[in-house]
Design an enzyme around this catalytic site. Sequence first.
Site, short mmCIF file in Angstrom:
data_model
loop_
_atom_site.label_atom_id
_atom_site.label_comp_id
_atom_site.label_asym_id
_atom_site.label_seq_id
_atom_site.Cartn_x
_atom_site.Cartn_y
_atom_site.Cartn_z
N GLU A 155 0.84 -1.20 0.00
CA GLU A 155 0.00 0.00 0.00
C GLU A 155 0.87 1.25 0.00
OE1 GLU A 155 -3.34 0.41 -0.34
OE2 GLU A 155 -2.53 2.43 -0.53
N LEU A 157 -0.59 4.48 0.20
CA LEU A 157 -1.38 5.66 0.58
C LEU A 157 -0.63 6.57 1.54
CD1 LEU A 157 -2.43 5.27 3.73
CD2 LEU A 157 -4.07 3.74 2.67
N LYS A 158 -0.99 7.85 1.50
CA LYS A 158 -0.44 8.83 2.44
C LYS A 158 -1.53 9.13 3.46
CE LYS A 158 0.27 11.95 -0.82
NZ LYS A 158 -0.07 11.24 -2.04
N LYS A 215 8.00 -1.74 -2.08
CA LYS A 215 7.45 -0.88 -1.02
C LYS A 215 8.58 -0.25 -0.18
CE LYS A 215 4.86 1.02 2.01
NZ LYS A 215 4.11 2.22 1.74
N TYR A 262 11.22 19.27 1.02
CA TYR A 262 11.06 20.26 2.08
C TYR A 262 11.93 19.91 3.29
CZ TYR A 262 7.29 22.35 -0.51
OH TYR A 262 6.58 22.98 -1.49
N CYS A 271 5.61 4.84 8.95
CA CYS A 271 6.23 4.10 7.85
C CYS A 271 7.73 4.38 7.66
CB CYS A 271 5.49 4.40 6.55
SG CYS A 271 3.82 3.71 6.56
N LYS A 274 10.30 3.15 10.48
CA LYS A 274 10.39 1.70 10.68
C LYS A 274 10.79 0.98 9.38
CE LYS A 274 5.68 -0.13 9.97
NZ LYS A 274 5.90 -0.82 8.72
N LYS A 332 2.34 14.77 10.74
CA LYS A 332 2.09 15.65 9.60
C LYS A 332 0.63 16.11 9.68
CE LYS A 332 0.85 12.18 6.14
NZ LYS A 332 1.07 11.72 4.80
N1 LIG Z 1 -0.36 3.90 8.03
C1 LIG Z 1 0.12 4.10 6.81
O1 LIG Z 1 0.18 5.23 6.33
C2 LIG Z 1 0.60 2.94 5.97
C3 LIG Z 1 0.80 3.15 4.60
C4 LIG Z 1 1.24 2.07 3.83
C5 LIG Z 1 1.48 0.85 4.44
N2 LIG Z 1 1.29 0.68 5.77
C6 LIG Z 1 1.52 -0.64 6.35
O2 LIG Z 1 0.26 -1.28 6.53
C7 LIG Z 1 0.28 -2.09 7.72
C8 LIG Z 1 -0.82 -1.64 8.66
O3 LIG Z 1 -0.54 -0.32 9.06
P1 LIG Z 1 -1.62 0.57 9.84
O4 LIG Z 1 -1.02 1.93 9.97
O5 LIG Z 1 -2.96 0.42 9.20
O6 LIG Z 1 -1.62 -0.19 11.26
P2 LIG Z 1 -2.59 0.05 12.50
O7 LIG Z 1 -1.79 -0.21 13.70
O8 LIG Z 1 -3.30 1.37 12.35
O9 LIG Z 1 -3.71 -1.08 12.36
C9 LIG Z 1 -3.47 -2.45 12.48
C10 LIG Z 1 -4.76 -3.12 12.95
O10 LIG Z 1 -4.58 -4.54 12.89
C11 LIG Z 1 -5.25 -5.11 13.98
N3 LIG Z 1 -4.71 -6.47 14.23
C12 LIG Z 1 -3.48 -6.81 14.68
N4 LIG Z 1 -3.38 -8.15 14.79
C13 LIG Z 1 -4.58 -8.65 14.39
C14 LIG Z 1 -5.09 -9.97 14.27
N5 LIG Z 1 -4.35 -11.04 14.60
N6 LIG Z 1 -6.35 -10.13 13.83
C15 LIG Z 1 -7.10 -9.05 13.50
N7 LIG Z 1 -6.67 -7.79 13.58
C16 LIG Z 1 -5.42 -7.58 14.03
C17 LIG Z 1 -4.99 -4.14 15.12
O11 LIG Z 1 -5.92 -4.31 16.16
C18 LIG Z 1 -5.12 -2.79 14.39
O12 LIG Z 1 -6.45 -2.30 14.44
C19 LIG Z 1 1.69 -1.95 8.29
O13 LIG Z 1 2.49 -2.98 7.80
C20 LIG Z 1 2.16 -0.62 7.72
O14 LIG Z 1 3.57 -0.55 7.63
C21 LIG Z 1 0.83 1.70 6.55
#
Ligand SMILES: NC(=O)c1ccc[n+]([C@@H]2O[C@H](COP(=O)([O-])OP(=O)(O)OC[C@H]3O[C@@H](n4cnc5c(N)ncnc54)[C@H](O)[C@@H]3O)[C@@H](O)[C@H]2O)c1
Length: 477
Positions: A155, A157-158, A215, A262, A271, A274, A332
């Site tokens: 993914e 997305l921003k 990614k 910037y 992101c 980590k 941000k």
């Molecule tokens: N946040 C971003 O901007 C972004 C953008 C691109 C990619 N990502 C990637 O996407 C992934 C998710 O990121 P996020 O920011 O949405 O995380 P987040 O912490 O906001 O959400 C993760 C969710 O997964 C749930 N979860 C964990 N274990 C579970 C299980 N066993 N069964 C069911 N639900 C479970 C948690 O309760 C939580 O609600 C990560 O790998 C992140 O690096 C994030």
Amino acid sequence: MNVTVIGAGYVGLVTAACLAELGHQVVGVDRDHGRVALLQAGGVPIYEPGLEELIRRNEQAERLRFTTAMPQAVHDADVIFIAVGTPPQEDGSADLQHVLEVARQIGMHMRRFQVVVNKSTVPVGTGDRVWLTIQRELMIRGLSDVSFAVVSNPEFLKEGAAIEDFMRPDRIVIGTADTPDGQRARQQMARLYAPFNRHHERTVWMDVHSAELTKYAANAMLATRISFMNEMARLADAVGADIDAVRRGIGADQRIGHSFLYAGTGYGGSCFPKDTRALVYTASEHDLNMQVVEAVERVNTAQKQLLVGHVERLFGLRLDGRRLAVWGLSFKPQTNDMREAPSRTVIAALLRRGAEVVVHDPVAMDEARRSLTADLADDANALERLHWVDQPMECVDDADALLLLTEWKCFHNPDWGQLARRMRDAVVLDGRNLYDPALLQEHGLAHIGIGRRNALGAIRLGLKRPAPVDANAMSLI
Ligand SMILES: NC(=O)c1ccc[n+]([C@@H]2O[C@H](COP(=O)([O-])OP(=O)(O)OC[C@H]3O[C@@H](n4cnc5c(N)ncnc54)[C@H](O)[C@@H]3O)[C@@H](O)[C@H]2O)c1
């Protein structure tokens, strides 16, 4: 198509709501009962512009629902997305326990061909591990003849513009295996995302390992541009150049472009920090040094301390009796996400040096309170000197300096005259290079930006209460 999205966080919720909006039948699953109860009651656990309306509309149209019940959600799906967190571990590697636990549960309930899509950001090879985990569960259940495919669909997305990014993607990266199951999965993914490819093909097809690495490479590249500009900004300060002019000068080169140039207080969020560390870790597993990415991380860590250093140069190493105002807490604008936000580093450092810190953020106050309370759990005295206010102007009352850390729209055009009257000393540390130094000067305010030809020495001399000379032996820019 029937789609299940496991994980109802930033990525899972946006994916679920957007796929429902495209007409798919979507179930969002999360193990967090409170989170699911809130969603079922019409609430949204995160701040993301437009998300609440999108979720509500699709729930009302009965295309989207949320549950904690994994078995049914797995049974019903043609495509299952894994969108759970992959947080960093002490050594920098990505913690895959949630991804693999979800894979195990999918394997426990799978009965027919399904496509399992890894949307979480995961190190190269995780798709193979997910496949093996599911296969093992199927074997335990005596169903090893059930076929399935694991696809990588990272993914991009921003946060803050997530729905727009999902609905109008620059590209969709999909990695599939070169096997009959992989081919079948590719057809299903093509159907799922068909609406995005109507005008022109946006999908970039590749193998699973390459998709997983894409990614990390994308995030490392973006982080590199930021650290590069931050390093250049330090040089600009040293040589008396203006990084904003330099930014415009190099951005006009089409090979470089204007995005992500910037200078600021360093990158944060869930992101870049980590993912760069995880990339370095992956390389180390293959006896490789990611020298550029390691430097990017080091520059960023130092950059988060830059404004603290400026405050020290102005007011001294001890900040007892100083009142510092902070505008903006989230990493941000347009999000309440506080993960690795530079504000956490800056505020904790100022408090630990004895300052009173008054903070305001239009959206992230609750999240920030949770994060900073945890960060300063060992220092109750420091926490007592942290004050939360609802209005930006209330924040600056009697402040020795204002630090702008997040460029929310509401901070773009403050009433400078009023601000100057309400502050004790008229210094603005502009951590996002948002303000015009000349305009601030007209109102008697000193502007300190990032690489903006800062004259800290002169500013310090003009302060009503400058740092005691012997308390500040550091060189002044
Ligand atoms: N946040 C971003 O901007 C972004 C953008 C691109 C990619 N990502 C990637 O996407 C992934 C998710 O990121 P996020 O920011 O949405 O995380 P987040 O912490 O906001 O959400 C993760 C969710 O997964 C749930 N979860 C964990 N274990 C579970 C299980 N066993 N069964 C069911 N639900 C479970 C948690 O309760 C939580 O609600 C990560 O790998 C992140 O690096 C994030």
